[in-house]
Structures are given as structure tokens and as C-alpha cells.
Design an enzyme around this catalytic site. Sequence first.
Site, PDB file in Angstrom:
ATOM      1  N   ARG A  58       0.832  -1.216   0.000  1.00 53.49           N
ATOM      2  CA  ARG A  58       0.000   0.000   0.000  1.00 53.49           C
ATOM      3  C   ARG A  58       0.859   1.255   0.000  1.00 53.49           C
ATOM      4  O   ARG A  58       0.444   2.326  -0.447  1.00 53.49           O
ATOM      5  CB  ARG A  58      -0.970  -0.007   1.198  1.00 53.49           C
ATOM      6  CG  ARG A  58      -1.824   1.250   1.296  1.00 53.49           C
ATOM      7  CD  ARG A  58      -3.087   1.086   2.132  1.00 53.49           C
ATOM      8  NE  ARG A  58      -2.862   0.423   3.401  1.00 53.49           N
ATOM      9  CZ  ARG A  58      -2.302   0.982   4.469  1.00 53.49           C
ATOM     10  NH1 ARG A  58      -1.886   2.240   4.420  1.00 53.49           N
ATOM     11  NH2 ARG A  58      -2.132   0.300   5.585  1.00 53.49           N
ATOM     12  N   TYR A 111     -17.312  13.555 -16.273  1.00 50.60           N
ATOM     13  CA  TYR A 111     -17.766  12.166 -16.189  1.00 50.60           C
ATOM     14  C   TYR A 111     -18.801  12.091 -15.053  1.00 50.60           C
ATOM     15  O   TYR A 111     -18.589  12.680 -13.983  1.00 50.60           O
ATOM     16  CB  TYR A 111     -16.562  11.253 -15.928  1.00 50.60           C
ATOM     17  CG  TYR A 111     -16.967   9.849 -15.570  1.00 50.60           C
ATOM     18  CD1 TYR A 111     -17.824   9.129 -16.389  1.00 50.60           C
ATOM     19  CD2 TYR A 111     -16.504   9.247 -14.402  1.00 50.60           C
ATOM     20  CE1 TYR A 111     -18.216   7.838 -16.047  1.00 50.60           C
ATOM     21  CE2 TYR A 111     -16.882   7.956 -14.070  1.00 50.60           C
ATOM     22  CZ  TYR A 111     -17.754   7.267 -14.895  1.00 50.60           C
ATOM     23  OH  TYR A 111     -18.143   5.998 -14.564  1.00 50.60           O
ATOM     24  N   ASP A 183      -8.234  16.512 -15.664  1.00 48.60           N
ATOM     25  CA  ASP A 183      -8.435  15.103 -16.002  1.00 48.60           C
ATOM     26  C   ASP A 183      -8.087  14.962 -17.483  1.00 48.60           C
ATOM     27  O   ASP A 183      -8.796  15.479 -18.353  1.00 48.60           O
ATOM     28  CB  ASP A 183      -9.899  14.727 -15.718  1.00 48.60           C
ATOM     29  CG  ASP A 183     -10.179  13.244 -15.977  1.00 48.60           C
ATOM     30  OD1 ASP A 183      -9.485  12.653 -16.819  1.00 48.60           O
ATOM     31  OD2 ASP A 183     -11.099  12.696 -15.345  1.00 48.60           O
ATOM     32  N   LYS A 208      -8.715   3.629 -19.453  1.00 46.54           N
ATOM     33  CA  LYS A 208      -9.015   4.038 -20.829  1.00 46.54           C
ATOM     34  C   LYS A 208      -7.769   3.934 -21.716  1.00 46.54           C
ATOM     35  O   LYS A 208      -7.211   2.858 -21.853  1.00 46.54           O
ATOM     36  CB  LYS A 208      -9.615   5.448 -20.797  1.00 46.54           C
ATOM     37  CG  LYS A 208     -10.689   5.636 -19.744  1.00 46.54           C
ATOM     38  CD  LYS A 208     -11.904   4.795 -20.046  1.00 46.54           C
ATOM     39  CE  LYS A 208     -12.993   4.736 -19.014  1.00 46.54           C
ATOM     40  NZ  LYS A 208     -12.910   5.243 -17.713  1.00 46.54           N
TER      41      LYS A 208
HETATM   42  N1  LCS Z   1     -12.408  10.476 -15.570  1.00 50.78           N
HETATM   43  C1  LCS Z   1     -12.979  10.339 -16.788  1.00 50.78           C
HETATM   44  C2  LCS Z   1     -12.826  11.434 -17.789  1.00 50.78           C
HETATM   45  C3  LCS Z   1     -13.685   9.188 -17.093  1.00 50.78           C
HETATM   46  O1  LCS Z   1     -14.226   9.084 -18.312  1.00 50.78           O
HETATM   47  C4  LCS Z   1     -13.816   8.171 -16.103  1.00 50.78           C
HETATM   48  C5  LCS Z   1     -14.588   6.924 -16.376  1.00 50.78           C
HETATM   49  C6  LCS Z   1     -13.226   8.366 -14.854  1.00 50.78           C
HETATM   50  C7  LCS Z   1     -12.525   9.526 -14.617  1.00 50.78           C
HETATM   51  C8  LCS Z   1     -13.316   7.321 -13.760  1.00 50.78           C
HETATM   52  O2  LCS Z   1     -12.457   6.286 -14.053  1.00 50.78           O
HETATM   53  P1  LCS Z   1     -12.636   4.740 -13.547  1.00 50.78           P
HETATM   54  O3  LCS Z   1     -12.789   4.787 -12.083  1.00 50.78           O
HETATM   55  O4  LCS Z   1     -13.864   4.222 -14.215  1.00 50.78           O
HETATM   56  O5  LCS Z   1     -11.379   4.113 -13.985  1.00 50.78           O
HETATM   57  N2  LCS Z   1     -15.379   7.016 -17.521  1.00 50.78           N
HETATM   58  C9  LCS Z   1     -16.239   6.132 -17.981  1.00 50.78           C
HETATM   59  C10 LCS Z   1     -17.051   6.347 -19.097  1.00 50.78           C
HETATM   60  O6  LCS Z   1     -17.124   7.388 -19.765  1.00 50.78           O
HETATM   61  N3  LCS Z   1     -17.734   5.251 -19.334  1.00 50.78           N
HETATM   62  O7  LCS Z   1     -17.517   4.282 -18.393  1.00 50.78           O
HETATM   63  C11 LCS Z   1     -16.508   4.773 -17.462  1.00 50.78           C
END
Ligand code: LCS
Length: 394
Positions: A58, A111, A183, A208
Amino acid sequence: MKKENEVKTKCIHSGGNPDPMFGAVMPPIYQVSTFAFKSAEQGRKRFEGKEEGYIYTRMGNPTINVLERAVAELEEGKYAYATSSGMSAVSTAILATCSSNDHLICSSALYGATRVLIENELKRFGIESTFVDTSKKEEVEKALRKNTKMIYIETPTNPTLAITNIEWCSKFAHKNGCIVIVDNTFLSPILQKPLNLGADIVLHSVTKFLNGHSDVIGGVLITNEREIANKLENSLHLFGGTMDPHQAYLVFRGIKTLALRVLCAQENARKVAKFLKNHPKVEKVLYPEFETSKEIKSVIKRQMKGPGALISFELKGGLEAGKKLLNAVKVATLAVSLGGVESLIQHPASMTHSSVKKEERLKAGITDGLVRLSVGCECAEDLIDDLKKALDKI
Ligand code: LCS
């Protein structure tokens, strides 16, 4: 000799050399929770920070550190911290730098989960927020309060692909004693480097583009400022949103092809966006290349190396037509998420942004008929043929 794509080399070589023990060209996966000390004295020194070395995963792990070094190099930052998810990166960044009675200015189209986290959950801890169109300077200026601590930006925004001027926002924030978080999930460091434009923290959902194969959830935080890095590290270790070593290995593996994938997907997206724009059944296409404002066009030119691989569009028949399209496409998969080698199509109003209040969602430009397409690395003509056939059925 002009090097167009030296970033390809950087993606393949950033983060480390062959493993010093056996010369393995990929890092070993240290799938371990804890590290043995040679003596009680050594354990004490490590906890006191007087001796380098690992203690407990951790708080640090060699495989995770390789990924962190790679991402730091790509974002041209000094410090990086890998997290268990993109949301863990978002929450760690805000909880590390903000306290009760602090105020945040945020992009209105974020998001969905990020928006709900800030608007509902952080509010419970006394962190206030105002959501504005951060692409408009006057809206950001108007939202400033005495207790504003942070400007939180997505650029391009998910899913409306609105562009915010990172350099201006950073100067404005710093002049007023605030920090800026960007972001950078939608563009990746291949197309945008917010730290070089003045941002204090950059974050990604590595789920992503950075990982790129739709088989990992993860996040990362990057900064150049020691004081902020200390806060991020402290919060990450205490709140516990650490990445797992196997997760880190997979993301590191994905990064090797990051430039290849992003550039390929972007070329495909350019062709698909053009096709959609010229199709008689399509009402509007949101894609940075089609921006009409002179001011935003110049921001795009300065801060982005390309428009990216995400397209949002609305059909003339609105929601009903959009649903038919989602059910008819065969090459793109009907699923949320983005940035993988496979194209993904989804409906923000009923899926990724369904938890945002309707009124706020509409104010942010996320209309009921909007469809989001994450263009992947398939053959562009196959994607276009498929969309053409699906549109013919509507
Ligand atoms: N920031 C952005 C711009 C995102 O698109 C997402 C997830 C996150 C943070 C959060 O990330 P995660 O915890 O899911 O790794 N975006 C998603 C979307 O547009 N569709 O499904 C997940």
C-alpha cells in the site's frame, strides 16, 4: 532530422531498464503485500524514511513504481502515483488538497461519477462546488469565491468534448491562490500535457487509453510540485486507493503501444466524424475539429496535438433514433468506457451520466439524444460501413 513521432520511442522505453537481477525486458510482477526487513533496526529506519526500500505494498511496490515512472515521464511530471481506479485518483486528489469549507469550480460536463462525487459526496464533508462552463472565462471568473481552493477541469469534457483553456485557467487560479486539476483521460499525454500548461495535478482513468485493452480498472495522479506530491502520497496511503502490482504490470504493458493506438484511433475518428457530419440523418456532431469559435480554435491549436478519438453526436430523430442506432451497430460494441482498441458506443443520458440530475445534465449540454462513440483501432472503413448500414435502418 525532424522527429514527428518520437513519443513512440518514449512510450516503449519510459519507466525503466531491464530488470537488474536477470535482465528480464519487462518488469517482474512483485505480487506481494509485504517486504521482509533484515533487522528490526532496518524496519525502524524504513518507517522513519531514513533508509530507502520497500515496506508494504500500500505504501510502495517495485512493479507499481515502474508504471509510475513511465507515466511521469510521458506527462513530463516529477511525481506520479498509481491508484486502484480513475475514481480513486479523483477522490484522492481532492481529499488530499481540499478541506471542509473549501470551494471548487468545476467543468459542468464531467464524467457522471466525478460530478456526483463532488456534488453529493464531498458536500457531506463540507466541500462546496460550483459547476460552470469552464470554456468560458467569464463564467470561471464569476464563480470565484474567497474560499475557492481548486479549479477542476476535464478538457475535452466527457461527453460533450468542450475545450477549456488550461493555461488561462492555471494563471487565473494561481493569481487567486487556487490549484488546477486536469483530467487528461480523453487525450492522454500523446495529445495533451497539462502540467506544461501550468496545471498543478494531472489525473487519468488509466482504464481508458493508457491501458487501452478494456481489461483493467486503474488511475494515476501526476504533479511537479513536491508539496502537492507529499499530500497525494499521504492521502493515497491512508485512504488506501493503491493500485495492485498485477494491474500496474498490465497498464505498463499497455503503455508500450499508447502512441500507436492513440494516433491510429484518432485517424479513424477523423474519418468517422467527417462521415457523420455529412450524413443527412445526423443533426449535430461534437468533435474538437469541428469547433467554430475562433477563440477555442486557437486554444485547441496551442494545447492539443490532435482532436482525439471520442465523438458525440445526435441524430435527427433524437433519443428514439439514437436507441435504434445503438441496437443496430455491429462493429462498435454497445458498452460504456472508452479508449480501448475496440470501438465502444453508448448513450450518456441513460448510462454514464444517468446519475446526474436531469436539469444539470441538460444545462451541461448532455441532451437526451446524444450518443457517444469511442473510436478504436479497427479499419475505419469497416466502422463507417457499419454506421452507414445502421443509419439506413432508422
Ligand atoms: N475520468 C474520466 C474522464 C472518465 O471518463 C472516467 C470513467 C473516470 C474519470 C473514472 O475512471 P474509472 O474509475 O472508471 O477508472 N469514464 C467512464 C465512461 O465514460 N464510461 O464508463 C466509465
